[in-house]
Design a protein around this motif. Structure first.
Motif, PDB file in Angstrom:
ATOM      1  N   LEU A   1       0.821  -1.204   0.000  1.00 61.05           N
ATOM      2  CA  LEU A   1       0.000   0.000   0.000  1.00 61.05           C
ATOM      3  C   LEU A   1       0.862   1.265   0.000  1.00 61.05           C
ATOM      4  N   ASN A   2       1.912   1.268   0.808  1.00 55.98           N
ATOM      5  CA  ASN A   2       2.753   2.461   0.929  1.00 55.98           C
ATOM      6  C   ASN A   2       3.540   2.767  -0.336  1.00 55.98           C
ATOM      7  N   ASP A   3       3.639   1.785  -1.237  1.00 54.57           N
ATOM      8  CA  ASP A   3       4.305   2.022  -2.526  1.00 54.57           C
ATOM      9  C   ASP A   3       3.435   2.834  -3.489  1.00 54.57           C
TER      10      ASP A   3
ATOM     11  N   ALA B   1      -7.502  -2.699   5.956  1.00 62.73           N
ATOM     12  CA  ALA B   1      -6.484  -1.656   5.854  1.00 62.73           C
ATOM     13  C   ALA B   1      -7.074  -0.277   6.122  1.00 62.73           C
ATOM     14  N   PHE B   2      -6.313   0.518   6.843  1.00 60.16           N
ATOM     15  CA  PHE B   2      -6.632   1.926   7.056  1.00 60.16           C
ATOM     16  C   PHE B   2      -5.527   2.730   6.381  1.00 60.16           C
ATOM     17  N   VAL B   3      -5.926   3.670   5.538  1.00 54.61           N
ATOM     18  CA  VAL B   3      -4.952   4.376   4.705  1.00 54.61           C
ATOM     19  C   VAL B   3      -5.085   5.890   4.868  1.00 54.61           C
ATOM     20  N   GLN B   4      -3.944   6.527   5.050  1.00 51.79           N
ATOM     21  CA  GLN B   4      -3.863   7.986   5.087  1.00 51.79           C
ATOM     22  C   GLN B   4      -3.236   8.442   3.775  1.00 51.79           C
ATOM     23  N   LEU B   5      -3.923   9.346   3.078  1.00 48.67           N
ATOM     24  CA  LEU B   5      -3.439   9.823   1.778  1.00 48.67           C
ATOM     25  C   LEU B   5      -2.516  11.030   1.936  1.00 48.67           C
ATOM     26  N   ILE B   6      -1.680  11.242   0.943  1.00 45.11           N
ATOM     27  CA  ILE B   6      -0.880  12.461   0.946  1.00 45.11           C
ATOM     28  C   ILE B   6      -1.816  13.626   0.629  1.00 45.11           C
ATOM     29  N   PRO B   7      -1.524  14.828   1.118  1.00 46.69           N
ATOM     30  CA  PRO B   7      -2.405  15.969   0.867  1.00 46.69           C
ATOM     31  C   PRO B   7      -2.642  16.194  -0.627  1.00 46.69           C
TER      32      PRO B   7
ATOM     33  N   ALA C   1       0.276   8.107   2.069  1.00 52.95           N
ATOM     34  CA  ALA C   1       1.262   8.632   3.014  1.00 52.95           C
ATOM     35  C   ALA C   1       1.622   7.573   4.044  1.00 52.95           C
ATOM     36  N   GLN C   2       0.612   6.836   4.506  1.00 55.16           N
ATOM     37  CA  GLN C   2       0.829   5.826   5.542  1.00 55.16           C
ATOM     38  C   GLN C   2      -0.345   4.869   5.544  1.00 55.16           C
ATOM     39  N   SER C   3      -0.096   3.632   5.978  1.00 55.60           N
ATOM     40  CA  SER C   3      -1.180   2.658   6.089  1.00 55.60           C
ATOM     41  C   SER C   3      -0.953   1.767   7.298  1.00 55.60           C
TER      42      SER C   3
END
Length: 198
Positions: free
Chosen positions: A111-113, A136-142, A118-120
């Motif tokens: 996922l991080n690739d 999975a919980f995913v944080q996106l880049i702005p 931004a982070q998972s």
């Protein structure tokens, strides 16, 4: 217990090789039997520099330290062909899906690739028939514009069938402690209440 040698190969992300008089081996986290060659396993260590037990806590000592001197570290690791050791996950974070060991870090690395991630963090949702279902919980880049469905398809196209993420949720931020450690217990609690349609 391990170090990268002063002379010779230095390998990125490896914790190195055992120090003199120190033994390492990998065991299956479920059975305690030696891990299959090339497969990850729980790192157990033995050597003169290791502790003899927990102060005034024989119960915890019996869990972590075996009679023959092997210390159960709780870390999941693997050796490469040169004998260098890599930590791939924590035993307490490992999921068991349909009898297969699934290491969240493997899924998170995929996922991080993705350029929008931004982070998972991946945790398991308990299931009576399947064991634990990867969520999975995913944080996106702005400013990133990608859907949960697109991320799920991206990840699963790069994962073995038994490792596939069954549900993905984009969150504003992956919860973490002040030290930056992901609060997996909080995510596990959230995952139990989520509905999965398979």
């Amino acid at each position: 217990m391990c170090c990268n040698p002063r002379y010779g190969k230095k390998k990125a992300s490896s914790i190195g090789m055992p120090m003199p008089d120190t033994e390492f081996r990998l065991i299956d986290p479920e059975t305690g039997q030696p891990a299959k060659l090339g497969e990850p396993g729980e790192i157990v260590a033995r050597g003169p520099q290791l502790m003899k037990g927990f102060w005034n806590n024989p119960e915890e000592t019996a869990v972590m330290l075996k009679e023959d001197g092997w210390l159960l570290t709780g870390d999941i690791g693997k050796f490469d062909e040169d004998g260098y050791l890599y930590i791939v996950d924590r035993k307490k974070d490992m999921l068991i899906y349909k009898g297969y060991n699934v290491y969240p870090r493997d899924l998170e690395e995929v996922l991080n690739d993705h350029p929008s991630v931004a982070q998972s963090a991946v945790v398991g949702k308990k299931d009576e028939r399947k064991g634990e279902i990867p969520i999975a919980f995913v944080q996106l880049i702005p400013g990133a514009e990608v859907t949960e469905e697109e991320l799920l398809e991206y990840a699963n196209s790069n994962l073995a069938a038994y490792k596939k993420i069954r549900l993905l949720k984009v969150v504003e931020a992956v919860p973490a402690s002040e030290a930056g450690k992901v609060l997996r217990r909080e995510l596990r609690d959230l995952a139990q209440s989520m509905e999965i349609r398979e």
